[in-house]
Enzyme design. Structure first.
Site, PDB file in Angstrom:
ATOM      1  N   LYS A   1     -49.685 -38.593 117.030  1.00  0.00           N
ATOM      2  CA  LYS A   1     -51.019 -38.028 117.260  1.00  0.00           C
ATOM      3  C   LYS A   1     -52.128 -38.771 116.509  1.00  0.00           C
ATOM      4  O   LYS A   1     -53.265 -38.828 116.959  1.00  0.00           O
ATOM      5  CB  LYS A   1     -51.043 -36.549 116.861  1.00  0.00           C
ATOM      6  CG  LYS A   1     -50.204 -35.650 117.750  1.00  0.00           C
ATOM      7  CD  LYS A   1     -50.803 -35.483 119.127  1.00  0.00           C
ATOM      8  CE  LYS A   1     -50.037 -34.491 119.982  1.00  0.00           C
ATOM      9  NZ  LYS A   1     -50.495 -34.479 121.383  1.00  0.00           N
TER      10      LYS A   1
ATOM     11  N   GLU B   1     -58.064 -28.788 119.285  1.00  0.00           N
ATOM     12  CA  GLU B   1     -57.073 -27.739 119.543  1.00  0.00           C
ATOM     13  C   GLU B   1     -55.745 -28.252 119.030  1.00  0.00           C
ATOM     14  O   GLU B   1     -55.550 -29.458 118.907  1.00  0.00           O
ATOM     15  CB  GLU B   1     -56.986 -27.459 121.048  1.00  0.00           C
ATOM     16  CG  GLU B   1     -56.048 -28.384 121.848  1.00  0.00           C
ATOM     17  CD  GLU B   1     -56.504 -29.842 121.915  1.00  0.00           C
ATOM     18  OE1 GLU B   1     -57.717 -30.092 121.746  1.00  0.00           O
ATOM     19  OE2 GLU B   1     -55.647 -30.726 122.122  1.00  0.00           O
TER      20      GLU B   1
ATOM     21  N   SER C   1     -41.371 -39.339 118.823  1.00  0.00           N
ATOM     22  CA  SER C   1     -42.806 -39.082 118.685  1.00  0.00           C
ATOM     23  C   SER C   1     -43.225 -38.372 117.415  1.00  0.00           C
ATOM     24  O   SER C   1     -44.368 -38.494 116.987  1.00  0.00           O
ATOM     25  CB  SER C   1     -43.296 -38.300 119.899  1.00  0.00           C
ATOM     26  OG  SER C   1     -42.532 -37.129 120.051  1.00  0.00           O
TER      27      SER C   1
END
Lengths: 402, 276
Positions: A95, A117, A384
């Site tokens: 991210k 969010e 990830s």
């Protein structure tokens, strides 16, 4: 795929074939236009590119290694499994690749306030970290149910100086957090930049988030050339909104020898209807500014989703994935909660790497297909994120108290 | 001439401004929402906006969000709302009915085909037969809907567009060219039911738009009382009242009394009197 040679999406209208677009209230149109112009002006700018590269190298810790999962490969007795270690990034997931870029866009637009969010909390943490680094005010919208599931990340965001705003409307998960973030943005649009955390939302977000995450796929190309002298046979990534998948797939879209496989959250099983897999079992609609595959009922109301992983618990998916599904370039499958938990333990015990529950869905699919493949074949799983944030949740699901 | 156009013509003749009301169909239940709309029309409302509930009403403030949730708890569907519209049209054939909602419910609950397609002849016919005079689709900017605008206009259904304080002059022209019925000027940057900060700035903007178009302009979002309604109507062609009425409906719950409706009628009547 017919147009693989000239794959050039999105088009000027922000569309990927019929998907994507900008379905937002009038108040936000000018903000999207400003963002698009800023991005298009800056993306080729050397200074801007250097700024991002420097942050990716020294703040995030890139490039992330390509790791050979030797014991897991031996155990599965089939294809060789490699892991692209996004879990080793600063803040523990892919991210941050997006947030380091978007925060610079915010600064160029003169925005003083950052909102985002979050579902699993990884995007919230990655946003809070870059906001702290640049001295910007930061508010993270998070569903009440997710706050409970991901409490360590909530505290991390607070330590990083962000305010975490609990969202109590609707299903109290990621989709409602996104609704609330949109409502905040429409109210504070003059001084606020909304960092969307996935390849979802109205144009230009799906493109910007894809581009910033593409560093993963670009590195993988170099690493596979160096390590194997060729590209991998299969790349597998989990898909919620789809940012880690898009980041690793995008640079390979035109390389037809590479099979690209996205794995959605199968929840209790696709056949039960209790899942979060719009590409496997959804229909086309419009939500959160984009036309894409959605989980919805016959009246066009969005259904609540179910997944053990908060980060995949979303009824939509990035519009580019919808296009890639229909075009056939990417194959989409799903893994159930049970299969994901099983692979979570496998990787932790066999390789000493604890994956995020989101990532565990991609691992579950690798586990399923690897034994059927030849040992010459190479599978890369996008690892990830790391699983520390999930420990309390896994313990709870398995009936343990910590 | 569409009913919406003739409504504004008549108002002009009578030197009055339009009172547009917004309530959500199926709130607190379908039958009561119908009775409430009848009361509202009888109390002087000129144009009726019927909210179509959506699971993710991104532009709504807390009051209207809850109304959508209440309505969806009753499983209110668009076909039911169209029947409601049809019944209202029979009783009040001069009062324009406008459906307001989010794109997904319009395209996914009326299509007989399984595959997604835009607003087509089948849908337009259904809307027309149900007495619907206009649509406001909150999340459908003109860029995404030029074809839809044309299709609706073949059936004399107005597509009412929103203009906001952030809309650039360039966009205002495009919006005007792609809209009919009236323009909905969003009074503030924010969600429904928030507070209006600057009346003067608003007046300036509305007046500058009036210079370039004859389409009537109504002001909405954040108008809660007689005084604000009167102030807004001084420089516009009407006002929209939504959250203030929906807030009253919130207190009606299941056991409704005559008194509940009387309160709404009185409020609507007072607002209308401030627009004369």
């Amino acid at each position: 795929m017919k147009d693989k040679e000239n794959y050039n999406f999105p088009d000027d209208a922000g569309r990927y074939g019929e998907f994507g677009g900008k379905y937002v209230s009038e108040t936000l149109m000018s903000a999207l236009e400003e963002l698009e112009n800023t991005y298009e002006n800056l993306k080729g700018n050397e200074e801007f590119k250097n700024e991002i590269t420097e942050d990716l190298n020294n703040f995030v810790g890139r490039p992330s290694p390509l790791y050979f999962a030797k014991r897991w490969t031996e155990k599965l007795a089939g294809a060789q499994i490699y892991l692209k270690r996004e879990d080793l990034n600063h803040t523990g997931a892919h991210k941050i690749n997006n947030t380091v870029g978007q925060v610079l866009l915010a600064k160029h637009m003169g925005k003083k306030r950052i909102i985002a969010e979050t579902g699993a909390g990884q995007h919230g943490v990655a946003t809070a970290a870059v906001a702290a680094r640049h001295g910007l005010e930061c508010i993270i919208f998070m569903g009440e149910e997710d706050i409970e599931r991901q409490s360590p990340n909530v505290y991390r965001m607070k330590l990083l100086g962000a305010e975490v705003y609990p969202v109590t409307s609707g299903t109290k998960t990621l989709k409602d957090a996104m609704n609330e973030a949109m409502r905040d943005w429409v109210t504070n649009v003059d001084d606020t930049h909304y960092i969307i955390g996935s390849v979802a939302g109205p144009h230009p977000y799906p493109k910007i988030v894809r581009d910033f995450n593409s560093v993963v796929g670009v590195e993988l190309k170099e690493q596979s050339r160096a390590l194997f002298g060729r590209f991998p046979d299969k790349i597998i990534a989990c898909v919620g909104g789809g940012s880690n998948a898009m980041g690793i797939f995008y640079p390979f879209l035109k390389d037809n020898s590479v099979d690209l496989i996205g794995v959605e959250a199968g929840g209790s099983g696709i056949e039960t209807g209790k899942h979060a897999a719009p590409l496997s079992d959804g229909s086309i609609g419009v939500l959160h500014g984009m036309k894409t595959y959605l989980m919805q009922d016959k009246s066009g109301q969005i259904l609540s989703t179910q997944s053990v992983s908060a980060g995949l618990d979303y009824p939509g998916v990035g519009p580019e994935h919808s296009y890639l599904k229909d075009s056939g370039r990417v194959e989409y499958n799903s893994a159930t909660d049970e299969e994901a938990l099983d692979s979570f333990h496998d990787l932790t015990k066999t390789e000493g790497i604890m994956p995020a529950l989101e990532t565990a869905h991609a691992l579950a699919y690798a586990k399923k297909i690897a034994p059927k493949l030849d040992e010459e074949e190479i599978i890369v799983v996008n690892l990830s994120g790391r699983g520390d944030k999930d420990m309390a949740n896994v313990a709870k699901v398995e009936g343990l108290t910590l | 001439m569409s009913i919406i156009n003739s409504t504004f013509k008549n108002l002009q003749k009578n030197k009055s401004k339009a009172l547009v009301t917004y309530t959500v169909a199926g709130d607190p239940d379908l039958e009561s929402s119908e009775e409430i709309i009848e009361e509202i029309i009888n109390s002087g409302a000129d144009i009726i906006e019927i909210g179509v509930p959506f699971s993710d009403p991104m532009s709504e403030g807390p009051v209207i969000q809850l109304a959508h949730e209440r309505s969806l708890k009753n499983k209110t569907s668009l076909p039911e709302i169209l029947s409601l519209s049809k019944r209202l049209k029979k009783k009040f054939n001069n009062t324009p009915i406008v459906l307001m909602g989010y794109f997904n419910t319009f395209i996914n609950s009326l299509n007989s085909a399984d595959n997604f397609h835009d607003i087509n002849d089948e849908i337009c016919e259904e809307l027309k037969n149900s007495g619907v005079d206009g649509l406001i689709i909150v999340d459908l900017p003109f860029e995404e809907s030029e074809a839809i605008f044309k299709k609706l206009s073949e059936y004399q259904i107005d597509l009412i567009r929103l203009i906001s304080p952030t809309t650039s002059e360039l966009r205002i022209n495009d919006i005007i060219n792609n809209s009919s019925g009236f323009l909905y000027y969003v009074s503030l940057k924010g969600i429904t039911g928030a507070d209006i900060s600057s009346c003067e700035e608003l007046e300036k903007r509305v007046q500058s738009i009036k210079k370039i178009t004859n389409i009537p302009i109504v002001v909405g979002f954040g108008i809660k009382d007689q005084q604000t309604a009167e102030n807004m109507s001084n420089f516009s062609d009407g006002v929209v009242i939504g959250s203030a009425i929906v807030n009253m409906i919130e207190h009606i719950q299941t056991k409704k009394t005559e008194n509940d409706f009387a309160k709404i009628s009185k409020f609507v009547g007072e607002i209308k009197s401030s627009l004369q």
